[in-house]
Design a protein around this motif. Sequence first.
Motif, PDB file in Angstrom:
ATOM      1  N   ALA A 115       0.823  -1.208   0.000  1.00 48.51           N
ATOM      2  CA  ALA A 115       0.000   0.000   0.000  1.00 48.51           C
ATOM      3  C   ALA A 115       0.855   1.256   0.000  1.00 48.51           C
ATOM      4  N   LEU A 116       0.316   2.312  -0.596  1.00 43.64           N
ATOM      5  CA  LEU A 116       0.958   3.625  -0.583  1.00 43.64           C
ATOM      6  C   LEU A 116       0.106   4.598   0.222  1.00 43.64           C
ATOM      7  N   VAL A 128      -4.676  20.581  -3.966  1.00 43.11           N
ATOM      8  CA  VAL A 128      -4.172  20.069  -2.697  1.00 43.11           C
ATOM      9  C   VAL A 128      -2.648  20.015  -2.747  1.00 43.11           C
ATOM     10  N   TYR A 129      -2.044  20.087  -1.575  1.00 40.22           N
ATOM     11  CA  TYR A 129      -0.639  19.710  -1.426  1.00 40.22           C
ATOM     12  C   TYR A 129      -0.626  18.239  -1.046  1.00 40.22           C
ATOM     13  N   SER A 130       0.159  17.451  -1.743  1.00 38.29           N
ATOM     14  CA  SER A 130       0.209  16.031  -1.415  1.00 38.29           C
ATOM     15  C   SER A 130       1.602  15.476  -1.667  1.00 38.29           C
ATOM     16  N   GLN A 131       1.823  14.305  -1.112  1.00 40.30           N
ATOM     17  CA  GLN A 131       3.091  13.592  -1.234  1.00 40.30           C
ATOM     18  C   GLN A 131       2.753  12.101  -1.226  1.00 40.30           C
ATOM     19  N   VAL A 132       3.615  11.278  -1.765  1.00 42.31           N
ATOM     20  CA  VAL A 132       3.360   9.836  -1.793  1.00 42.31           C
ATOM     21  C   VAL A 132       4.477   9.115  -1.050  1.00 42.31           C
ATOM     22  N   PHE A 133       4.084   8.244  -0.119  1.00 46.32           N
ATOM     23  CA  PHE A 133       5.031   7.456   0.682  1.00 46.32           C
ATOM     24  C   PHE A 133       4.672   5.977   0.603  1.00 46.32           C
ATOM     25  N   ASP A 134       5.675   5.132   0.843  1.00 46.43           N
ATOM     26  CA  ASP A 134       5.360   3.727   1.072  1.00 46.43           C
ATOM     27  C   ASP A 134       5.173   3.506   2.571  1.00 46.43           C
ATOM     28  N   ARG A 135       4.968   2.270   2.992  1.00 54.18           N
ATOM     29  CA  ARG A 135       4.652   1.996   4.398  1.00 54.18           C
ATOM     30  C   ARG A 135       5.843   2.204   5.334  1.00 54.18           C
ATOM     31  N   TYR A 156      -0.106   5.216  -9.592  1.00 57.24           N
ATOM     32  CA  TYR A 156       0.038   4.477  -8.334  1.00 57.24           C
ATOM     33  C   TYR A 156      -1.170   3.575  -8.087  1.00 57.24           C
ATOM     34  N   LEU A 157      -2.357   4.080  -8.405  1.00 56.75           N
ATOM     35  CA  LEU A 157      -3.583   3.329  -8.161  1.00 56.75           C
ATOM     36  C   LEU A 157      -3.665   2.072  -9.012  1.00 56.75           C
ATOM     37  N   ASP A 158      -3.115   2.133 -10.203  1.00 58.75           N
ATOM     38  CA  ASP A 158      -3.161   0.962 -11.084  1.00 58.75           C
ATOM     39  C   ASP A 158      -2.275  -0.180 -10.577  1.00 58.75           C
ATOM     40  N   LYS A 159      -1.360   0.136  -9.647  1.00 62.31           N
ATOM     41  CA  LYS A 159      -0.428  -0.878  -9.150  1.00 62.31           C
ATOM     42  C   LYS A 159      -0.872  -1.526  -7.841  1.00 62.31           C
ATOM     43  N   GLY A 160      -1.757  -0.854  -7.098  1.00 61.85           N
ATOM     44  CA  GLY A 160      -2.161  -1.423  -5.822  1.00 61.85           C
ATOM     45  C   GLY A 160      -2.928  -0.419  -4.983  1.00 61.85           C
ATOM     46  N   PRO A 179     -11.017   1.900  -7.894  1.00 59.30           N
ATOM     47  CA  PRO A 179     -11.263   0.836  -6.910  1.00 59.30           C
ATOM     48  C   PRO A 179     -10.142   0.650  -5.895  1.00 59.30           C
ATOM     49  N   ASN A 180      -8.942   1.089  -6.205  1.00 61.03           N
ATOM     50  CA  ASN A 180      -7.819   0.966  -5.276  1.00 61.03           C
ATOM     51  C   ASN A 180      -7.644   2.195  -4.385  1.00 61.03           C
ATOM     52  N   ALA A 181      -8.526   3.184  -4.529  1.00 57.69           N
ATOM     53  CA  ALA A 181      -8.434   4.409  -3.728  1.00 57.69           C
ATOM     54  C   ALA A 181      -9.253   4.263  -2.452  1.00 57.69           C
ATOM     55  N   HIS A 182      -8.624   4.522  -1.312  1.00 58.68           N
ATOM     56  CA  HIS A 182      -9.277   4.391  -0.011  1.00 58.68           C
ATOM     57  C   HIS A 182      -9.104   5.685   0.788  1.00 58.68           C
TER      58      HIS A 182
END
Length: 230
Positions: A115-116, A128-135, A156-160, A179-182
Amino acid sequence: MSCILNIETSTKSCSVAVSNDGKVIFNDEDHSGANHNVKLGAFVDEALSFTDNHAIPLDAVSVSSGPGSYTGLRIGTSMAKGLCYGRSVKLLGIPTLEVLCVPVLLQEMIKEENALLVPMLDARRMEVYSQVFDRSLKEVRKIEANVVTADTYKIYLDKGPVYFFGDGAAKCMDIINHPNAHLIKGIEPLAKNMMPLAEKRIAEGKFEDVAYFVPFYLKDFVATKPRKLL
Protein backbone atom coordinates in the motif's frame (compact mmCIF):
# COMPACT_ATOMS: atom_id res chain seq x y z
CA MET A 1 16.28 9.98 24.11
CA SER A 2 15.59 13.70 24.40
CA CYS A 3 13.03 16.11 25.79
CA ILE A 4 11.39 17.87 22.83
CA LEU A 5 8.73 20.56 22.72
CA ASN A 6 6.65 19.99 19.58
CA ILE A 7 4.60 22.74 17.88
CA GLU A 8 1.98 22.14 15.18
CA THR A 9 0.13 25.11 13.63
CA SER A 10 -0.10 24.26 9.94
CA THR A 11 -3.91 23.91 9.80
CA LYS A 12 -6.89 25.24 11.75
CA SER A 13 -5.88 23.14 14.76
CA CYS A 14 -3.24 24.40 17.16
CA SER A 15 -1.34 21.92 19.31
CA VAL A 16 1.71 21.67 21.55
CA ALA A 17 3.18 18.49 23.01
CA VAL A 18 6.24 17.62 25.06
CA SER A 19 7.91 14.27 24.50
CA ASN A 20 10.55 12.77 26.75
CA ASP A 21 12.33 9.42 26.45
CA GLY A 22 10.09 8.48 23.53
CA LYS A 23 6.80 9.22 25.32
CA VAL A 24 4.40 12.17 25.17
CA ILE A 25 4.27 13.63 28.69
CA PHE A 26 2.31 16.82 27.97
CA ASN A 27 -0.26 17.61 25.30
CA ASP A 28 -2.66 20.46 24.61
CA GLU A 29 -4.83 21.01 21.54
CA ASP A 30 -7.35 23.51 20.24
CA HIS A 31 -9.61 22.64 17.31
CA SER A 32 -11.92 25.66 17.40
CA GLY A 33 -10.42 27.51 14.43
CA ALA A 34 -7.57 29.65 13.22
CA ASN A 35 -6.72 31.46 16.46
CA HIS A 36 -3.13 30.28 16.87
CA ASN A 37 -1.95 33.75 17.85
CA VAL A 38 -4.11 33.45 20.98
CA LYS A 39 -3.72 29.77 21.86
CA LEU A 40 -0.11 28.97 21.01
CA GLY A 41 1.54 31.23 23.58
CA ALA A 42 -0.65 29.87 26.37
CA PHE A 43 0.02 26.27 25.35
CA VAL A 44 3.79 26.85 25.23
CA ASP A 45 3.76 28.55 28.64
CA GLU A 46 1.92 25.56 30.11
CA ALA A 47 4.34 23.13 28.48
CA LEU A 48 7.41 24.97 29.78
CA SER A 49 5.89 25.22 33.27
CA PHE A 50 5.35 21.47 33.18
CA THR A 51 8.94 20.67 32.21
CA ASP A 52 10.39 23.23 34.64
CA ASN A 53 8.26 22.00 37.54
CA HIS A 54 9.41 18.44 36.87
CA ALA A 55 13.04 19.51 36.43
CA ILE A 56 13.17 18.11 32.90
CA PRO A 57 15.69 20.03 30.77
CA LEU A 58 14.53 20.87 27.27
CA ASP A 59 16.82 19.57 24.51
CA ALA A 60 15.08 20.70 21.33
CA VAL A 61 12.04 22.34 19.78
CA SER A 62 10.37 20.80 16.75
CA VAL A 63 7.98 22.74 14.55
CA SER A 64 5.81 21.70 11.64
CA SER A 65 7.47 23.16 8.56
CA GLY A 66 4.57 22.91 6.13
CA PRO A 67 2.98 22.94 3.70
CA GLY A 68 -0.07 24.46 5.31
CA SER A 69 -1.58 27.76 6.35
CA TYR A 70 0.73 30.72 5.66
CA THR A 71 -0.30 32.47 8.86
CA GLY A 72 -0.27 29.34 11.00
CA LEU A 73 3.20 28.30 9.85
CA ARG A 74 4.56 31.80 10.40
CA ILE A 75 3.21 31.91 13.96
CA GLY A 76 4.53 28.45 14.79
CA THR A 77 7.95 29.11 13.29
CA SER A 78 8.34 32.43 15.09
CA MET A 79 7.49 30.82 18.42
CA ALA A 80 9.84 27.88 17.83
CA LYS A 81 12.77 30.09 16.87
CA GLY A 82 12.18 32.35 19.86
CA LEU A 83 12.24 29.34 22.19
CA CYS A 84 15.44 28.04 20.64
CA TYR A 85 17.17 31.37 21.12
CA GLY A 86 15.78 31.87 24.62
CA ARG A 87 16.53 28.37 25.88
CA SER A 88 19.67 27.73 23.78
CA VAL A 89 18.28 24.51 22.33
CA LYS A 90 18.27 22.88 18.89
CA LEU A 91 15.58 23.39 16.25
CA LEU A 92 13.94 20.59 14.26
CA GLY A 93 11.78 21.16 11.18
CA ILE A 94 9.17 18.43 10.65
CA PRO A 95 7.28 18.28 7.31
CA THR A 96 3.55 18.45 7.87
CA LEU A 97 2.69 15.71 5.39
CA GLU A 98 4.96 13.30 7.27
CA VAL A 99 3.21 14.21 10.52
CA LEU A 100 -0.10 13.20 8.92
CA CYS A 101 1.28 9.74 8.21
CA VAL A 102 2.27 8.96 11.80
CA PRO A 103 -1.14 7.99 13.29
CA VAL A 104 -1.99 6.01 10.15
CA LEU A 105 1.15 3.93 10.55
CA LEU A 106 1.25 3.65 14.35
CA GLN A 107 -2.41 2.63 14.59
CA GLU A 108 -1.91 0.10 11.79
CA MET A 109 -4.78 1.47 9.70
CA ILE A 110 -3.20 -0.05 6.59
CA LYS A 111 -2.72 -3.80 6.26
CA GLU A 112 -1.45 -4.34 2.71
CA GLU A 113 2.33 -4.49 2.43
CA ASN A 114 2.32 -2.84 -1.00
CA ALA A 115 0.00 0.00 0.00
CA LEU A 116 0.96 3.62 -0.58
CA LEU A 117 0.10 6.60 1.61
CA VAL A 118 -0.99 9.96 0.18
CA PRO A 119 -1.37 12.66 2.86
CA MET A 120 -3.22 15.71 1.53
CA LEU A 121 -3.63 19.26 2.75
CA ASP A 122 -6.38 21.40 1.33
CA ALA A 123 -5.18 24.38 -0.71
CA ARG A 124 -8.12 25.87 -2.63
CA ARG A 125 -10.89 24.66 -4.90
CA MET A 126 -9.69 21.28 -6.20
CA GLU A 127 -6.04 21.94 -5.42
CA VAL A 128 -4.17 20.07 -2.70
CA TYR A 129 -0.64 19.71 -1.43
CA SER A 130 0.21 16.03 -1.41
CA GLN A 131 3.09 13.59 -1.23
CA VAL A 132 3.36 9.84 -1.79
CA PHE A 133 5.03 7.46 0.68
CA ASP A 134 5.36 3.73 1.07
CA ARG A 135 4.65 2.00 4.40
CA SER A 136 8.21 2.59 5.64
CA LEU A 137 7.64 6.34 5.11
CA LYS A 138 10.08 6.33 2.22
CA GLU A 139 9.23 9.07 -0.26
CA VAL A 140 7.82 7.75 -3.54
CA ARG A 141 6.85 11.14 -4.96
CA LYS A 142 7.89 14.58 -3.73
CA ILE A 143 5.50 17.26 -2.49
CA GLU A 144 3.39 18.76 -5.25
CA ALA A 145 0.54 21.23 -5.45
CA ASN A 146 -1.98 19.48 -7.69
CA VAL A 147 -5.33 20.36 -9.18
CA VAL A 148 -6.67 16.84 -8.74
CA THR A 149 -8.02 14.96 -11.74
CA ALA A 150 -8.82 11.30 -12.33
CA ASP A 151 -5.28 10.82 -13.66
CA THR A 152 -3.29 12.59 -10.91
CA TYR A 153 -2.56 9.38 -8.95
CA LYS A 154 -3.51 6.80 -11.58
CA ILE A 155 0.06 5.53 -12.01
CA TYR A 156 0.04 4.48 -8.33
CA LEU A 157 -3.58 3.33 -8.16
CA ASP A 158 -3.16 0.96 -11.08
CA LYS A 159 -0.43 -0.88 -9.15
CA GLY A 160 -2.16 -1.42 -5.82
CA PRO A 161 -4.03 0.11 -2.86
CA VAL A 162 -3.52 3.80 -2.13
CA TYR A 163 -4.76 5.45 1.06
CA PHE A 164 -5.69 9.14 1.05
CA PHE A 165 -6.08 11.18 4.24
CA GLY A 166 -5.83 14.72 5.60
CA ASP A 167 -8.18 17.69 5.18
CA GLY A 168 -7.71 17.73 1.40
CA ALA A 169 -8.60 14.10 0.80
CA ALA A 170 -12.38 13.86 1.11
CA LYS A 171 -13.11 16.44 -1.58
CA CYS A 172 -11.01 14.49 -4.09
CA MET A 173 -12.39 10.97 -3.75
CA ASP A 174 -15.26 11.36 -6.23
CA ILE A 175 -12.84 12.68 -8.82
CA ILE A 176 -10.15 10.06 -8.21
CA ASN A 177 -12.84 7.34 -8.41
CA HIS A 178 -10.66 4.24 -8.55
CA PRO A 179 -11.26 0.84 -6.91
CA ASN A 180 -7.82 0.97 -5.28
CA ALA A 181 -8.43 4.41 -3.73
CA HIS A 182 -9.28 4.39 -0.01
CA LEU A 183 -10.14 7.31 2.28
CA ILE A 184 -9.10 7.44 5.94
CA LYS A 185 -11.14 10.03 7.81
CA GLY A 186 -10.26 12.10 10.87
CA ILE A 187 -6.52 12.46 10.30
CA GLU A 188 -4.99 15.86 11.03
CA PRO A 189 -1.48 17.04 11.87
CA LEU A 190 -1.01 17.21 15.64
CA ALA A 191 1.99 17.93 17.84
CA LYS A 192 1.69 14.64 19.75
CA ASN A 193 2.36 12.77 16.50
CA MET A 194 5.58 14.68 15.77
CA MET A 195 7.56 12.80 18.43
CA PRO A 196 8.87 9.81 16.40
CA LEU A 197 9.86 12.07 13.51
CA ALA A 198 11.61 14.52 15.82
CA GLU A 199 13.45 11.71 17.63
CA LYS A 200 14.61 10.31 14.29
CA ARG A 201 15.99 13.68 13.19
CA ILE A 202 17.88 14.07 16.46
CA ALA A 203 19.40 10.61 16.03
CA GLU A 204 20.45 11.56 12.51
CA GLY A 205 21.75 14.99 13.56
CA LYS A 206 19.34 16.78 11.22
CA PHE A 207 19.01 20.12 12.98
CA GLU A 208 17.93 23.40 11.42
CA ASP A 209 19.87 26.65 11.34
CA VAL A 210 17.75 28.73 13.71
CA ALA A 211 18.72 32.01 12.05
CA TYR A 212 17.75 30.98 8.53
CA PHE A 213 15.07 28.34 8.97
CA VAL A 214 11.84 29.16 7.15
CA PRO A 215 8.68 27.09 6.60
CA PHE A 216 7.66 25.50 3.32
CA TYR A 217 6.07 28.53 1.68
CA LEU A 218 9.29 30.58 1.82
CA LYS A 219 11.85 27.96 0.81
CA ASP A 220 11.97 28.94 -2.86
CA PHE A 221 12.47 32.56 -1.84
CA VAL A 222 15.37 31.67 0.44
CA ALA A 223 17.00 29.50 -2.22
CA THR A 224 17.08 32.38 -4.70
CA LYS A 225 17.89 35.35 -2.45
CA PRO A 226 21.17 36.25 -0.70
CA ARG A 227 20.88 35.77 3.04
CA LYS A 228 21.80 39.37 3.74
CA LEU A 229 18.51 40.46 2.13
CA LEU A 230 16.33 38.34 4.40
